[in-house]
Write an enzyme that holds these catalytic residues in place. Structure first.
Site, mmCIF file in Angstrom:
data_model
loop_
_atom_site.group_PDB
_atom_site.id
_atom_site.type_symbol
_atom_site.label_atom_id
_atom_site.label_comp_id
_atom_site.label_asym_id
_atom_site.label_seq_id
_atom_site.Cartn_x
_atom_site.Cartn_y
_atom_site.Cartn_z
ATOM 1 N N SER A 18 0.834 -1.212 0.000
ATOM 2 C CA SER A 18 0.000 0.000 0.000
ATOM 3 C C SER A 18 0.864 1.256 0.000
ATOM 4 C CB SER A 18 -0.917 0.061 1.232
ATOM 5 O OG SER A 18 -1.125 -1.181 1.791
ATOM 6 N N LEU A 21 6.140 3.761 -2.752
ATOM 7 C CA LEU A 21 7.085 3.169 -3.704
ATOM 8 C C LEU A 21 6.356 2.179 -4.624
ATOM 9 C CD1 LEU A 21 9.942 2.568 -4.756
ATOM 10 C CD2 LEU A 21 10.222 0.967 -2.863
ATOM 11 N N HIS A 243 22.942 7.070 -4.524
ATOM 12 C CA HIS A 243 22.753 7.500 -5.921
ATOM 13 C C HIS A 243 23.988 8.217 -6.488
ATOM 14 C CE1 HIS A 243 18.699 6.369 -5.236
ATOM 15 N NE2 HIS A 243 18.229 7.508 -4.803
ATOM 16 N N LYS A 335 14.270 20.191 -12.004
ATOM 17 C CA LYS A 335 14.856 18.848 -11.870
ATOM 18 C C LYS A 335 15.985 18.736 -12.886
ATOM 19 C CE LYS A 335 14.354 14.201 -11.121
ATOM 20 N NZ LYS A 335 14.497 13.629 -9.791
HETATM 21 C C1 BG6 Z 1 15.051 8.592 -3.663
HETATM 22 C C2 BG6 Z 1 15.122 9.578 -2.541
HETATM 23 O O1 BG6 Z 1 15.935 7.530 -3.423
HETATM 24 O O2 BG6 Z 1 15.400 9.248 -4.884
HETATM 25 C C3 BG6 Z 1 14.188 10.756 -2.802
HETATM 26 O O3 BG6 Z 1 14.736 8.932 -1.332
HETATM 27 C C4 BG6 Z 1 14.522 11.383 -4.143
HETATM 28 O O4 BG6 Z 1 14.280 11.731 -1.785
HETATM 29 C C5 BG6 Z 1 14.544 10.324 -5.231
HETATM 30 O O5 BG6 Z 1 13.522 12.357 -4.428
HETATM 31 C C6 BG6 Z 1 15.027 10.907 -6.544
HETATM 32 O O6 BG6 Z 1 14.844 9.962 -7.545
HETATM 33 P P1 BG6 Z 1 14.625 10.392 -9.064
HETATM 34 O O7 BG6 Z 1 14.554 9.125 -9.813
HETATM 35 O O8 BG6 Z 1 13.330 11.187 -9.093
HETATM 36 O O9 BG6 Z 1 15.767 11.268 -9.431
#
Ligand code: BG6
Length: 472
Positions: A18, A21, A243, A335
Site C-alpha cells: 500500500s 514506492l 545515488h 529537476k
Molecule cells: C530517492 C530519494 O531515493 O530518490 C528521494 O529517497 C529522491 O528523496 C529520489 O527524491 C530521486 O529519484 P529520481 O529518480 O526522481 O531522481
C-alpha cells in the site's frame, strides 16, 4: 538484439503493497512490462500489507495507480494483468502469517521451481522481521527465492554490516539483490556502456587529464509527505550515499575488463573505498529551503539539510588532487541531474579561456555533450563547439528503472545492483561526513525555494580556481 522476455513462471510478492514506492514506481513498471509483452503466461503478483482488504480492492488500487502514471491505458491489457494480481493481509512480525502466506503461494504455483521474488517496498525498520519470517517459514531449503531490497540498506556502516550479517543467517548472498533505482536509469547505465565502447572518452576521463568532476542532482520537489523518514536522514544520506556516489564510481573507475558483475563491482569498490572527505568546514555546504519547516510533520526547529554540496577527493594515485564536487538539493529551480568532467587546460592557456568539458546529462534530458573550445581569429575570443549525442534509450528498449531491474533479477544479472562492499564503503565516507557535521554542530543555511541553492556552494569550487557549470 532480441528483447528479453520472461519465459519461466514467477511470483512477485510485494511487501508494503500500500506504500508510495509500490504505487508510484512498481505497479506502473509491471504494467509497462505487460505493454511490452515481456511477461510469461504464468505469473502472479501478490500484494502483502497489514491492512485487511480483498484482492478486488487491491486490484482497484493497482489499476488506479497505473492510470495515474499513464495517460493512455490499454484497457484490455490492464484487465488481463489484473487477473494475475491478488492480495494477502498479514503482520510483518507474525511468523504464523508468513506460514499462511507460504501456503497461499504454493497454492498459486504448484511447481517448486517457480521463481519467487520478494520485493521489500517497506521502511527499513521492517526489513529484519520480513527476512527472519521469510527465512523461517521456508518449506524447502533450496527453493528459488530472491530478495529485492531497495536502498537505504542501513543508516550507517555499522547498521549496514549488522543487517548484512542478519540476512546471511537466513539467505545466501546470491539470493539478495540490493537495489538503487539510479542504476536502473538507462542514462546511468549508458555511462558504463559509453565507457566500454569508447577509447576516446576513456582517454579523457583519467585523473591526470581531468581538472575536476562535478555531479549535480537538483530536484524540484520538496520533501512531500516523507518528512518522517527525511528528518532522520537528510539529503546526504538520502541522495549522496548511494545515488550520487554510484554515479561517481561509474565515471571515475577503471574500465572493468569483463562485462560481468563481479568485475564491475570490484572497479567501483576501488573508487568508493578510496573516497576521502577532508574534515574542514570549507569542504561542505548545507542548506535548507525556506518553506521546509512549514511542511507537514516537519518540526519548526528542524536542522535537517535539504541541500548539500561537498568537496571530496579520491585517494588513489590516478586521481591525486583532483577535486570532486557533489551537490544535490530539494525544492530547487528545476529537476536536473548531470555530470561535468572538466578537462585540464594547458599551462599556456589564459585564465579566462573556458575549459574543455564532457557533460553527461542524465535527467530529464539524456545526452552527452562534448564542449570543445576553439579560438577564432584574435586570441581573446574563443568559441565553444559542442557535439551532442543522445544517450537515451529508444522504442522497445525503454523501460522504467524498476521494470529494467526486475527483468535483471529474473535473469540473474547483477550488473546493475549494489554489492555489499560498495554499500559499506559509501556508508563509511558518509559516516565521516555526518560525524564531522555533528561534532561541529553544523546547521544548514536557508535558501529560497525554487532557487539554485545557497550561494556559498560557490566557495567550494572557487577555492580551487574553478566554478560550477550550471547551464549548457
Ligand atoms: C530517492 C530519494 O531515493 O530518490 C528521494 O529517497 C529522491 O528523496 C529520489 O527524491 C530521486 O529519484 P529520481 O529518480 O526522481 O531522481
Amino acid at each position: 538484439m532480441n528483447l528479453f522476455r520472461i519465459k519461466k513462471p514467477f511470483i512477485l510478492i510485494i511487501f508494503g503493497a500500500s506504500g508510495d514506492l509500490a504505487r508510484i514506481k512498481l505497479f506502473p513498471a509491471i504494467y509497462e512490462l505487460a505493454v511490452q509483452n515481456r511477461l510469461p503466461k504464468n505469473f502472479y503478483i501478490v500484494g502483502f500489507a497489514r491492512t485487511e482488504k480483498s484482492s478486488k480492492e487491491f486490484q482497484k488500487e493497482f489499476a488506479d495507480s497505473i492510470k495515474k502514471a499513464h495517460k493512455d491505458i490499454n484497457q484490455n491489457l490492464l484487465k488481463n494483468l489484473l487477473a494475475h494480481v491478488s492480495y494477502f493481509a498479514g503482520q510483518y512480525t507474525e511468523q504464523a502469517d508468513f506460514i499462511k502466506l507460504r501456503k497461499y503461494l504454493n497454492s498459486l504455483a504448484k511447481s517448486n521451481s517457480t521463481t519467487k521474488l520478494a520485493y521489500f517496498s517497506v521502511p527499513p525498520i521492517i526489513f529484519k522481521p520480513i527476512i527472519k519470517n521469510l527465512g523461517e517459514s521456508r518449506f524447502l531449503p533450496n527453493e528459488d527465492l530472491r530478495l529485492i531490497i531497495e536502498k537505504p540498506f542501513g543508516q550507517d556502516a555499522q547498521s549496514a554490516r549488522d543487517l548484512f550479517h542478519f540476512t546471511a543467517r537466513y539467505f545466501n548472498e546470491n539470493c539478495i539483490y540490493l537495489l538503487d533505482h539510479y542504476l536502473g536509469k538507462s542514462s546511468v547505465q549508458s555511462l558504463l556502456n559509453l565507457r566500454h565502447s569508447n577509447r576516446l572518452l576513456n582517454l579523457m576521463m583519467k585523473g591526470p587529464t581531468v581538472a575536476n568532476i562535478q555531479i549535480t542532482a537538483f530536484e524540484k520537489v520538496g520533501v512531500e509527505d516523507r518528512a518522517g523518514y527525511f528528518e532522520q536522514v537528510g539529503t546526504i544520506k538520502d541522495m549522496v550515499q548511494s545515488h550520487l556516489l554510484q554515479i561517481l564510481a561509474l565515471i571515475a573507475m577503471s574500465i572493468p575488463i569483463t562485462e560481468n558483475a563481479d568485475s564491475l563491482h570490484r572497479e567501483k569498490y576501488a573508487i568508493l573505498s578510496a573516497m576521502k572527505f577532508i574534515e574542514s568546514k570549507k569542504n561542505i555546504v548545507l542548506g535548507q529551503y525556506k518553506g521546509y519547516t512549514k511542511e507537514k510533520n516537519v518540526p519548526k526547529n528542524s536542522h535537517a539539510e535539504t541541500f548539500a554540496a561537498l568537496r571530496l577527493f579520491i585517494d588513489r594515485e590516478t586521481w591525486y588532487k583532483t577535486p570532486i564536487y557533489i551537490r544535490t538539493g530539494k525544492r530547487l529551480r528545476e529537476k536536473h541531474t548531470f555530470v561535468v568532467v572538466e578537462l585540464k587546460k594547458f599551462a599556456f592557456q589564459g585564465k579566462d579561456e573556458e575549459p574543455n568539458r564532457l557533460i553527461f546529462e542524465l535527467q530529464p534530458e539524456e545526452k552527452l555533450s562534448i564542449c570543445l573550445v576553439n579560438k577564432i581569429g584574435n586570441e581573446t575570443q574563443s568559441q565553444e563547439v559542442t557535439t551532442k549525442a543522445s544517450i537515451a534509450c529508444s522504442g522497445d528498449y525503454c523501460l522504467p528503472e524498476h521494470a529494467l531491474l526486475l527483468l535483471d533479477v529474473i535473469r540473474e544479472n547483477r550488473l546493475h545492483f549494489l554489492s555489499f562492499q560498495e554499500i559499506i564503503a559509501t556508508w563509511e565516507i558518509v559516516d565521516t561526513i555526518s560525524n564531522f557535521m555533528k561534532k561541529n554542530h553544523m546547521n544548514p543555511e536557508k535558501y529560497a525555494d525554487d532557487s539554485l541553492g545557497p550561494n556559498s556552494q560557490n566557495n567550494l569550487t572557487e577555492m580551487d580556481g574553478f566554478k560550477w557549470f550550471d547551464r549548457h
